[in-house]
Design a protein around this motif. Structure first.
Motif, PDB file in Angstrom:
ATOM      1  N   THR A  46       0.892  -1.106   0.011  1.00  0.00           N
ATOM      2  CA  THR A  46      -0.031  -0.044   0.061  1.00  0.00           C
ATOM      3  C   THR A  46       0.971   1.341   0.164  1.00  0.00           C
ATOM      4  OG1 THR A  46      -0.021   0.168   2.289  1.00  0.00           O
ATOM      5  CG2 THR A  46      -1.601  -1.159   1.385  1.00  0.00           C
ATOM      6  N   PRO A  47       0.214   2.268  -0.317  1.00  0.00           N
ATOM      7  CA  PRO A  47       1.316   3.470  -0.345  1.00  0.00           C
ATOM      8  C   PRO A  47       1.585   3.942   1.079  1.00  0.00           C
ATOM      9  CG  PRO A  47      -0.933   3.965  -1.896  1.00  0.00           C
ATOM     10  CD  PRO A  47      -0.937   2.497  -1.050  1.00  0.00           C
ATOM     11  N   SER A  48       0.794   3.749   2.004  1.00  0.00           N
ATOM     12  CA  SER A  48       1.499   4.017   3.438  1.00  0.00           C
ATOM     13  C   SER A  48       2.221   2.996   3.881  1.00  0.00           C
ATOM     14  CB  SER A  48       0.048   3.712   4.459  1.00  0.00           C
ATOM     15  OG  SER A  48      -0.610   2.693   4.299  1.00  0.00           O
ATOM     16  N   GLY A  49       2.303   1.633   3.323  1.00  0.00           N
ATOM     17  CA  GLY A  49       3.309   0.832   3.701  1.00  0.00           C
ATOM     18  C   GLY A  49       4.539   1.329   3.159  1.00  0.00           C
ATOM     19  N   ALA A  50       4.603   1.494   1.851  1.00  0.00           N
ATOM     20  CA  ALA A  50       5.508   1.770   1.103  1.00  0.00           C
ATOM     21  C   ALA A  50       6.457   3.117   1.771  1.00  0.00           C
ATOM     22  CB  ALA A  50       5.449   2.099  -0.304  1.00  0.00           C
ATOM     23  N   ASN A  51       5.418   4.147   2.269  1.00  0.00           N
ATOM     24  CA  ASN A  51       6.037   5.637   2.944  1.00  0.00           C
ATOM     25  C   ASN A  51       6.536   4.911   4.264  1.00  0.00           C
ATOM     26  OD1 ASN A  51       5.014   8.565   2.569  1.00  0.00           O
ATOM     27  ND2 ASN A  51       6.022   7.800   4.336  1.00  0.00           N
ATOM     28  N   GLN A  67       2.090   8.157  -2.792  1.00  0.00           N
ATOM     29  CA  GLN A  67       0.759   7.818  -3.463  1.00  0.00           C
ATOM     30  C   GLN A  67       1.063   6.347  -4.058  1.00  0.00           C
ATOM     31  OE1 GLN A  67      -1.967   9.931  -3.790  1.00  0.00           O
ATOM     32  NE2 GLN A  67      -0.752  10.858  -2.320  1.00  0.00           N
ATOM     33  N   GLU A  68       0.009   5.779  -4.720  1.00  0.00           N
ATOM     34  CA  GLU A  68      -0.012   4.464  -5.312  1.00  0.00           C
ATOM     35  C   GLU A  68       1.267   4.345  -6.630  1.00  0.00           C
ATOM     36  OE1 GLU A  68       0.038   0.585  -6.561  1.00  0.00           O
ATOM     37  OE2 GLU A  68      -0.515   1.491  -4.375  1.00  0.00           O
ATOM     38  N   ILE A  69       1.232   5.542  -7.509  1.00  0.00           N
ATOM     39  CA  ILE A  69       2.193   5.269  -8.558  1.00  0.00           C
ATOM     40  C   ILE A  69       3.444   5.360  -7.926  1.00  0.00           C
ATOM     41  CG2 ILE A  69       2.179   7.841  -8.659  1.00  0.00           C
ATOM     42  CD1 ILE A  69       2.175   7.356 -11.814  1.00  0.00           C
ATOM     43  N   CYS A  70       3.956   5.874  -6.624  1.00  0.00           N
ATOM     44  CA  CYS A  70       5.036   5.840  -6.303  1.00  0.00           C
ATOM     45  C   CYS A  70       5.464   4.566  -5.514  1.00  0.00           C
ATOM     46  CB  CYS A  70       5.428   7.167  -5.005  1.00  0.00           C
ATOM     47  SG  CYS A  70       5.243   8.822  -5.851  1.00  0.00           S
ATOM     48  N   ALA A  71       4.486   4.048  -4.719  1.00  0.00           N
ATOM     49  CA  ALA A  71       4.719   2.790  -4.121  1.00  0.00           C
ATOM     50  C   ALA A  71       4.812   1.639  -5.527  1.00  0.00           C
ATOM     51  CB  ALA A  71       3.359   2.445  -3.490  1.00  0.00           C
ATOM     52  N   ALA A  72       4.271   1.907  -6.460  1.00  0.00           N
ATOM     53  CA  ALA A  72       4.427   0.972  -7.617  1.00  0.00           C
ATOM     54  C   ALA A  72       5.730   0.830  -8.023  1.00  0.00           C
ATOM     55  CB  ALA A  72       3.219   1.093  -8.661  1.00  0.00           C
TER      56      ALA A  72
END
Length: 202
Positions: A46-51, A67-72
């Motif tokens: 998830t974006p929060s997990g990646a952050n 954001q999701e695009i950054c986590a991806a």
């Protein structure tokens, strides 16, 4: 289950693999964990997990607003790093797409973090903005770390955990070649079961 796991959840399942404290890229490669029963935990799911993963590795501020695009993008680099680790461990040629992805991340990283000032912190180094620049910097640092691991003296210690279904990588230390006590116990139990089964069929 896997898509909502946080970095903390992953850490509760298994501790860092040997060597991950030295190489953030190794920890990145191991941030999606295969578990028995076909389940996966993904710290970057998830974006929060990646952050949170980036914050825990001092690669982004807590308020980055991933954001999701950054986590991806982070998950994509993870898969390319895993491909390079697998090639190294297996003695195979490095996949061209993985090399290109890591090199692309390397050339995007700024040479230094900008200097900033505010009345609360005073003089300090700042993470570049907007969010995609933060991610560019994090990916570049992780790519450089992966390059250091794959080309440095620790490369010969790199191995894959042999305990099924584990998908993590580690640096061998002495006789230890599992990523965790749990995986070592599982492998020993599997060997003992195989011996018992063999004995009953003889």
């Amino acid at each position: 289950m896997s898509e909502t796991a946080t970095a903390d959840t992953v850490d509760l399942v298994l501790p860092q693999a040997p060597g991950a404290e030295l190489y953030s890229a190794l920890d990145l490669a191991n941030s999606a964990i295969a578990l028995p029963g076909g389940q996966f935990l993904d710290a970057l799911g998830t974006p929060s997990g990646a952050n949170q993963w980036l914050v825990d590795h001092d690669l982004a501020p807590a308020d980055a607003g991933m954001q999701e695009i950054c986590a991806a993008r982070l998950r994509s680099l993870r898969e390319q790093v895993r491909a390079l680790l697998a090639a190294q461990v297996g003695g195979h040629p490095a996949p061209a797409a993985a090399l290109a992805a890591v090199n692309d991340a390397l050339i995007r990283v700024p040479t230094a973090a900008p200097l900033g000032w505010d009345s609360v912190r005073g003089m300090h180094r700042t993470a570049p903005h907007p969010i995609d620049q933060i991610v560019d910097q994090a990916l570049g640092i992780l790519a450089a770390d992966a390059a250091d691991l794959l080309t440095g003296p620790d490369a010969e210690r790199l191995t894959a955990c042999p305990s099924t279904p584990c998908n993590r990588y580690l640096l061998r230390s002495g006789r230890r070649h599992w990523c965790s006590v749990r995986c070592g116990d599982r492998a020993r139990a599997a060997r003992a079961y195989a011996r018992r089964t063999q004995a009953t069929t003889d």
